[in-house]
Design a protein around this motif. Structure first.
Motif, short mmCIF file in Angstrom:
data_model
loop_
_atom_site.label_atom_id
_atom_site.label_comp_id
_atom_site.label_asym_id
_atom_site.label_seq_id
_atom_site.Cartn_x
_atom_site.Cartn_y
_atom_site.Cartn_z
N PHE A 176 -11.65 -6.70 0.04
CA PHE A 176 -10.18 -6.95 0.02
C PHE A 176 -9.66 -7.20 1.51
CE2 PHE A 176 -10.46 -2.37 -0.38
CZ PHE A 176 -9.63 -2.02 0.62
N LYS A 177 -8.67 -7.48 1.65
CA LYS A 177 -7.95 -7.47 3.01
C LYS A 177 -6.84 -6.93 3.10
CE LYS A 177 -7.25 -11.05 6.45
NZ LYS A 177 -7.26 -12.59 6.83
N LYS A 178 -6.56 -5.96 4.04
CA LYS A 178 -5.33 -5.16 4.38
C LYS A 178 -4.60 -5.44 5.49
CE LYS A 178 -6.03 -0.76 5.56
NZ LYS A 178 -6.25 0.92 5.34
N ALA A 179 -3.28 -5.42 5.50
CA ALA A 179 -2.51 -5.88 6.63
C ALA A 179 -1.42 -4.58 7.05
CB ALA A 179 -1.70 -7.10 6.38
N ILE A 180 -1.44 -4.39 8.26
CA ILE A 180 -0.62 -3.37 8.66
C ILE A 180 0.59 -4.13 9.53
CG2 ILE A 180 -0.11 -1.39 10.09
CD1 ILE A 180 -1.97 -0.99 7.57
N LEU A 218 0.79 -1.23 -0.02
CA LEU A 218 0.10 0.05 0.18
C LEU A 218 1.09 1.21 -0.07
CD1 LEU A 218 -3.08 -0.50 2.43
CD2 LEU A 218 -3.19 0.26 0.20
N VAL A 219 0.81 1.97 -1.05
CA VAL A 219 1.65 3.12 -1.11
C VAL A 219 0.61 4.34 -1.49
CG1 VAL A 219 3.65 4.31 -2.45
CG2 VAL A 219 3.42 1.86 -1.97
N THR A 220 0.14 4.75 -0.34
CA THR A 220 -1.05 5.80 -0.42
C THR A 220 -0.42 6.90 0.22
OG1 THR A 220 -2.40 5.13 1.20
CG2 THR A 220 -3.04 4.26 -0.97
N GLU A 221 -1.35 8.04 0.19
CA GLU A 221 -1.04 9.24 1.21
C GLU A 221 -1.20 8.95 2.55
OE1 GLU A 221 -1.77 13.29 0.55
OE2 GLU A 221 -2.29 12.80 -1.82
N LYS A 222 -2.11 8.08 3.01
CA LYS A 222 -2.57 8.02 4.28
C LYS A 222 -1.26 6.87 4.98
CE LYS A 222 -6.33 6.47 7.33
NZ LYS A 222 -7.59 6.13 7.52
N LYS A 276 5.60 0.89 10.57
CA LYS A 276 4.40 0.15 10.17
C LYS A 276 4.49 0.22 8.46
CE LYS A 276 1.97 0.70 14.47
NZ LYS A 276 0.71 0.92 15.08
N TYR A 277 4.27 -0.83 8.06
CA TYR A 277 3.89 -0.63 6.47
C TYR A 277 2.67 -1.45 6.29
CZ TYR A 277 8.78 0.76 6.09
OH TYR A 277 9.85 1.59 6.42
#
Length: 114
Positions: free
Chosen positions: A95-99, A8-12, A40-41
């Motif tokens: 979708f699923k997001k992982a931090i 995830l390469v977004t502004e947030k 954190k990525y």
């Protein structure tokens, strides 16, 4: 099996990474203390992936030590629009997001291949 779809390469997400990558100093009862940086990525992952599989894949791909993995599921959003042919309804993918939290001092450079 590859569980990571893309980073995830977004502004947030970039602001979260920048905020967590800096050592912070603060005063508490007259003493100056420092909080160590644990960056954190974020990654988009497959919905069937669990935290252990995500951790193992990030460690093998980027040669870092993962401390913690937080996951979130997002439902696909419904949308509709009016056209000259009538009403068209659709839905985006879920979708699923992982931090992923790394050990202090470890970093991931997504732009090294460019």
């Amino acid at each position: 099996m590859a569980f990571i779809i893309k980073p995830l390469v977004t502004e947030k997400m970039t602001s979260i990474t920048d905020k967590t990558s800096e050592d912070k100093s603060y005063k508490w009862k007259g003493q100056v203390r420092t909080k160590k940086a644990t960056p954190k990525y974020g990654f988009i992952v497959r919905p069937e992936a669990n935290k252990l599989e995500i951790k193992a894949e990030v460690e093998s791909l980027y040669n870092v030590t993962v401390i913690d993995v937080n996951t979130m599921r997002y439902a696909g959003k419904r949308s509709s629009r009016y056209t000259k042919d009538g009403l068209i309804k659709g839905q985006r993918r879920s979708f699923k997001k992982a931090i992923v939290t790394l050990k202090e001092g470890d970093t991931i450079d997504f732009y090294s291949n460019i």
